[in-house]
Every structure is written in C-alpha cells, then in structure tokens.
Write a protein that holds these residues in place. Structure first.
Motif, PDB file in Angstrom:
ATOM      1  N   SER A  81       0.831  -1.208   0.000  1.00  0.00           N
ATOM      2  CA  SER A  81       0.000   0.000   0.000  1.00  0.00           C
ATOM      3  C   SER A  81       0.863   1.254   0.000  1.00  0.00           C
ATOM      4  CB  SER A  81      -0.916  -0.003   1.235  1.00  0.00           C
ATOM      5  OG  SER A  81      -1.761  -1.122   1.226  1.00  0.00           O
ATOM      6  N   TYR A  82       1.924   1.225   0.802  1.00  0.00           N
ATOM      7  CA  TYR A  82       2.819   2.384   0.866  1.00  0.00           C
ATOM      8  C   TYR A  82       3.532   2.609  -0.459  1.00  0.00           C
ATOM      9  CZ  TYR A  82       6.960   5.124   1.976  1.00  0.00           C
ATOM     10  OH  TYR A  82       7.961   6.064   1.973  1.00  0.00           O
ATOM     11  N   ALA A  83       3.930   1.525  -1.127  1.00  0.00           N
ATOM     12  CA  ALA A  83       4.668   1.634  -2.391  1.00  0.00           C
ATOM     13  C   ALA A  83       3.823   2.257  -3.492  1.00  0.00           C
ATOM     14  CB  ALA A  83       5.157   0.253  -2.824  1.00  0.00           C
ATOM     15  N   HIS A  84       2.500   2.107  -3.413  1.00  0.00           N
ATOM     16  CA  HIS A  84       1.623   2.638  -4.459  1.00  0.00           C
ATOM     17  C   HIS A  84       0.920   3.925  -4.039  1.00  0.00           C
ATOM     18  CE1 HIS A  84       2.128  -1.561  -5.741  1.00  0.00           C
ATOM     19  NE2 HIS A  84       1.873  -1.117  -6.963  1.00  0.00           N
ATOM     20  N   ALA A  85       1.260   4.449  -2.888  1.00  0.00           N
ATOM     21  CA  ALA A  85       0.637   5.683  -2.406  1.00  0.00           C
ATOM     22  C   ALA A  85       1.589   6.858  -2.607  1.00  0.00           C
ATOM     23  CB  ALA A  85       0.293   5.542  -0.922  1.00  0.00           C
ATOM     24  N   PRO A  86       1.052   8.081  -2.652  1.00  0.00           N
ATOM     25  CA  PRO A  86       1.926   9.262  -2.748  1.00  0.00           C
ATOM     26  C   PRO A  86       2.860   9.327  -1.536  1.00  0.00           C
ATOM     27  CG  PRO A  86      -0.356   9.847  -3.195  1.00  0.00           C
ATOM     28  CD  PRO A  86      -0.374   8.430  -2.687  1.00  0.00           C
ATOM     29  N   PRO A  87       4.090   9.799  -1.723  1.00  0.00           N
ATOM     30  CA  PRO A  87       5.056   9.845  -0.620  1.00  0.00           C
ATOM     31  C   PRO A  87       4.548  10.677   0.558  1.00  0.00           C
ATOM     32  CG  PRO A  87       6.126  10.263  -2.731  1.00  0.00           C
ATOM     33  CD  PRO A  87       4.648  10.290  -2.984  1.00  0.00           C
ATOM     34  N   GLN A  88       4.543  10.066   1.726  1.00  0.00           N
ATOM     35  CA  GLN A  88       4.139  10.746   2.952  1.00  0.00           C
ATOM     36  C   GLN A  88       5.043  10.281   4.086  1.00  0.00           C
ATOM     37  OE1 GLN A  88      -0.013  10.362   3.863  1.00  0.00           O
ATOM     38  NE2 GLN A  88      -0.681  10.811   1.771  1.00  0.00           N
ATOM     39  N   LYS A  90       4.695  10.356   7.295  1.00  0.00           N
ATOM     40  CA  LYS A  90       3.999   9.614   8.340  1.00  0.00           C
ATOM     41  C   LYS A  90       3.695   8.187   7.903  1.00  0.00           C
ATOM     42  CE  LYS A  90       1.866  13.447  10.849  1.00  0.00           C
ATOM     43  NZ  LYS A  90       0.588  14.036  11.360  1.00  0.00           N
ATOM     44  N   ALA A  91       3.403   8.026   6.618  1.00  0.00           N
ATOM     45  CA  ALA A  91       3.115   6.686   6.108  1.00  0.00           C
ATOM     46  C   ALA A  91       4.368   5.808   6.185  1.00  0.00           C
ATOM     47  CB  ALA A  91       2.614   6.762   4.666  1.00  0.00           C
ATOM     48  N   PHE A  94       4.890   4.760   9.681  1.00  0.00           N
ATOM     49  CA  PHE A  94       3.922   3.733  10.069  1.00  0.00           C
ATOM     50  C   PHE A  94       4.390   2.357   9.622  1.00  0.00           C
ATOM     51  CE2 PHE A  94       0.240   1.055   9.224  1.00  0.00           C
ATOM     52  CZ  PHE A  94      -0.447   1.140  10.418  1.00  0.00           C
ATOM     53  N   VAL A  95       4.929   2.269   8.404  1.00  0.00           N
ATOM     54  CA  VAL A  95       5.424   0.989   7.890  1.00  0.00           C
ATOM     55  C   VAL A  95       6.593   0.489   8.734  1.00  0.00           C
ATOM     56  CG1 VAL A  95       6.536  -0.153   5.928  1.00  0.00           C
ATOM     57  CG2 VAL A  95       4.628   1.413   5.536  1.00  0.00           C
ATOM     58  N   VAL A  96       7.516   1.383   9.048  1.00  0.00           N
ATOM     59  CA  VAL A  96       8.680   1.006   9.856  1.00  0.00           C
ATOM     60  C   VAL A  96       8.248   0.591  11.261  1.00  0.00           C
ATOM     61  CG1 VAL A  96      10.812   1.864  10.908  1.00  0.00           C
ATOM     62  CG2 VAL A  96      10.254   2.464   8.545  1.00  0.00           C
ATOM     63  N   THR A  97       7.329   1.354  11.858  1.00  0.00           N
ATOM     64  CA  THR A  97       6.851   1.036  13.202  1.00  0.00           C
ATOM     65  C   THR A  97       6.127  -0.305  13.227  1.00  0.00           C
ATOM     66  OG1 THR A  97       6.595   3.394  13.706  1.00  0.00           O
ATOM     67  CG2 THR A  97       5.414   1.834  15.116  1.00  0.00           C
TER      68      THR A  97
END
Length: 217
Positions: A81-88, A90-91, A94-97
């Motif tokens: 989801s993160y790879a296909h979303a605009p760079p953010q 906080k996102a 969230f992935v790292v956490t």
C-alpha cells in the motif's frame, strides 16, 4: 516430543546469557511507562533484549507460526500500500513502526514460550512496576505537583508520561488485573505493598477517564 515441538523448551533459559535476557526483559517492561519521547527507553532496551535473545538458544515453536504468518501478511500488505501511495513521511514511519512491532511480538512470543510460567512472571512483575510509575506520574501531572521536567496534561484527563490518556489507561489495566489476581489468590508476601500499588493504579486509571468522572474524586 510433540509437546516439546509445540510449546518449546519449558526449562528456564540457561546460563548467564539467559539471566541477562531475563533482566533485560524486566528492565524493558519496567521502563515502558515513558513513551512521551522518541525513541522511548523501551525501544532502546528492546535492542538490548534482541542482543541477548540472539545469543540465547530458545527453541523455535510451532505455536507462533500463525502469529508469524499473519504479521508477515499484514506488513507485506502495508508495504504494498505504501509503495503505491503518494510519498508521505507519516506513512513511511507507520510501515517502519509496524515492522518493528512485528519483530517485537515474535521475539517476546518466543521468549514466553520457552518457559511460560517463569517468563510471564518476569513480564508481569516488571509491567506492574511500570504501571505504578505511570500512575504516579499521572497523578503528579493531573494535580500539577512539582516535577523535574514539563509534563503533558490534557484538560481533565491523566496521561502520565504518555502522549495519549487512552494509551495510558489501557497500559495500566493488565497489571491491575495481575495485582487483583495475586490478591485474591493470596500469592503475595507483601500484601500492604500490593494493596498500595493497586490503590495508586486504580486512582491513576480513574483520573484518565475524563473530567466528569475525575470530579467525583
């Protein structure tokens, strides 16, 4: 044989490294009431736990396979989801956490599975210390008592050294259940200390509910 594979080695973690692992786990949970700074002390201490964990021979157990599977799927889905979303920013955090918490869950699951009774007693004792400390700091902040550093206080709600009173309150509940269980079962050698700890955490929890509830105190 099957039981050993399913639940791991039920003997205590041996040698000095095993004791250091127990102490580091205790320190991590005891210090887990401080989370208003990042990285929190619990995050730093988890690195120590991971170090001792890597050098301690804890048997892998089949019982954590569902946990491991779901955590891998959950984090893989989050990464896609993160790879296909605009760079953010906080996102990304969230992935790292999420990945960090997944590793924490697996490590602690293996630790508990190695000796459930002994290792849960280590976690329970340390978490209870952390809960009492969290409640004490919650009371200090709520009643505006002198503190060596600024404390965050939301209107009408105690939050201790947490950023969110809802997280603070849920953090306290499980240790309180352990204390009540010990009191009912008569498993404590220090009933006065246990009663005082339960009273402090109960008040701290009560004051986190909100202004309307807190005015009843």
């Amino acid at each position: 044989m099957t039981t050993a594979i399913a639940y791991g080695n039920t003997s205590a973690v041996p040698n000095v490294t095993g004791q250091l692992l127990n102490w580091s786990v205790w320190a991590m949970f005891a210090a887990s009431f401080v989370v208003y700074i990042e990285p929190a002390p619990v995050d730093v201490l988890f690195a120590v736990v991971l170090l001792f964990f890597a050098s301690t021979r804890l048997n892998a157990v089949m019982g954590i396979v569902p946990l491991l599977l779901f955590l891998v799927l959950y984090n893989f889905g989050g990464f896609l989801s993160y790879a296909h979303a605009p760079p953010q920013p906080k996102a990304a955090m969230f992935v790292v956490t999420s990945a960090y918490m997944a590793v924490s869950a697996v490590v602690l699951a293996l630790y508990v599975a190695a000796n459930p009774i002994r290792h849960m007693s280590v976690i329970g004792a340390a978490w209870s210390v952390g809960a009492v400390m969290a409640a004490i700091w919650g009371l200090i902040a709520y009643f505006h008592l002198p503190s060596p550093f600024p404390l965050q206080v939301l209107p009408g709600r105690a939050s201790g050294l947490f950023k969110d009173p809802n997280v603070y309150s849920t953090y306290i509940i499980f240790p309180m259940i352990l204390m009540i269980h010990k009191m009912i079962q008569g498993e404590t050698k220090r009933p006065i200390l246990l009663s005082l700890s339960l009273a402090i955490t109960s008040i701290g929890l009560f004051l986190s509910f909100g202004l309307i509830m807190a005015t009843l105190v």
